[in-house]
Enzyme design. Structure first.
Site, short mmCIF file in Angstrom:
data_model
loop_
_atom_site.label_atom_id
_atom_site.label_comp_id
_atom_site.label_asym_id
_atom_site.label_seq_id
_atom_site.Cartn_x
_atom_site.Cartn_y
_atom_site.Cartn_z
N ILE A 64 0.67 -1.00 0.13
CA ILE A 64 -0.20 -0.17 0.09
C ILE A 64 0.93 1.24 0.09
CG2 ILE A 64 -0.54 -0.24 2.20
CD1 ILE A 64 -2.81 0.72 2.46
N SER A 65 0.59 2.09 -1.12
CA SER A 65 1.51 3.51 -0.84
C SER A 65 1.51 4.15 0.19
CB SER A 65 1.51 4.16 -1.62
OG SER A 65 0.86 3.24 -3.52
#
Ligand code: SAH
Length: 217
Positions: A64-65
């Site tokens: 997940i960024s």
């Protein structure tokens, strides 16, 4: 998203310390990121770290960024609320959730079935109904619902495929990390009548886009 959510304070601090302090000022984006429970999009053991200034693993070797990168890419999408968006790389569904609150419809493609299924569960739980997910190779876009007003690619791509380029409408925009496998530049490509105007934003590191027009293993 209730008042007694123990993560709420961390979320408010995340927006203040990592996002608005770095120059993202659009209140709509800041508000949405104050509300969406990011801890539900990470693995159970990482929930306490969900609001830190880093990407996190989400299983299947994907991530997940970092919150700031989600905010920055969202702001580069330049949304008014009426847009139909294609996202390539659903991952955890966190970026999908943020976009869904700021646009009319989000279509999102993910190569890995288990990730897409988990994302679907989270988006349902949050009652985000303007999202349609698909399992498949998004390196050629998602032709069925084109043209899109905006396209976001959330995995590193050596280039943007002709198929994807054709799926954004004139005056629409594509936001993507483009370059080497472990070293890219976040870019915005705006489609004009006679081609694309390209803007380079900053160096980033994303997991690779796979599939027909991505990195071949
Ligand atoms: N925006 C996501 C981050 C996703 S990481 C989030 O906030 O969680 C990039 C995702 O792109 C990974 O889940 C990976 O499986 C997916 N991906 C890689 N190649 C793909 C392809 N060809 N088509 C669709 N998804 C792809």
């Amino acid at each position: 998203m209730t008042k007694d959510d123990p993560h709420r304070k961390k979320r408010i601090a995340m927006v203040e310390n990592q996002i608005s302090s770095r120059g993202i000022t659009d209140e709509r984006i800041l508000n949405v990121m104050r509300q969406i429970p990011r801890h539900l999009f990470v693995q159970d053991d990482d929930q306490d770290d969900a609001y830190t200034d880093h990407p996190l693993p989400i299983g299947n070797n994907q991530t997940i960024s970092q919150p700031y990168i989600v905010a920055l890419m969202t702001s580069l999408m330049d949304l008014s609320g009426s847009e139909k968006i294609l996202e390539i790389g659903t991952g955890s569904g966190y970026q999908t959730a943020v976009l869904s609150r700021l646009a009319r419809e989000v279509y999102s493609v993910e190569l890995i079935k288990t990730l897409s299924e988990r994302a679907a569960g989270r988006l349902d739980l949050l009652g985000l109904e303007n999202v349609r997910l698909h399992v498949g190779d998004g390196s050629s876009g998602w032709e069925k619902y084109q043209p899109y007003d905006r396209i976001m690619i959330t995995a590193a791509t050596p280039d943007i495929s002709k198929n994807v380029l054709e799926q954004v409408r004139v005056n629409g925009k594509i936001v993507a990390p483009i370059g080497e496998r472990w070293n890219q530049t976040l870019e915005v490509w705006e489609r004009k009548e006679d081609g694309f105007v390209k803007e380079k934003i900053l160096p980033v590191v994303f997991v690779p886009l796979k599939g027909r027009f991505g990195w071949q293993d």
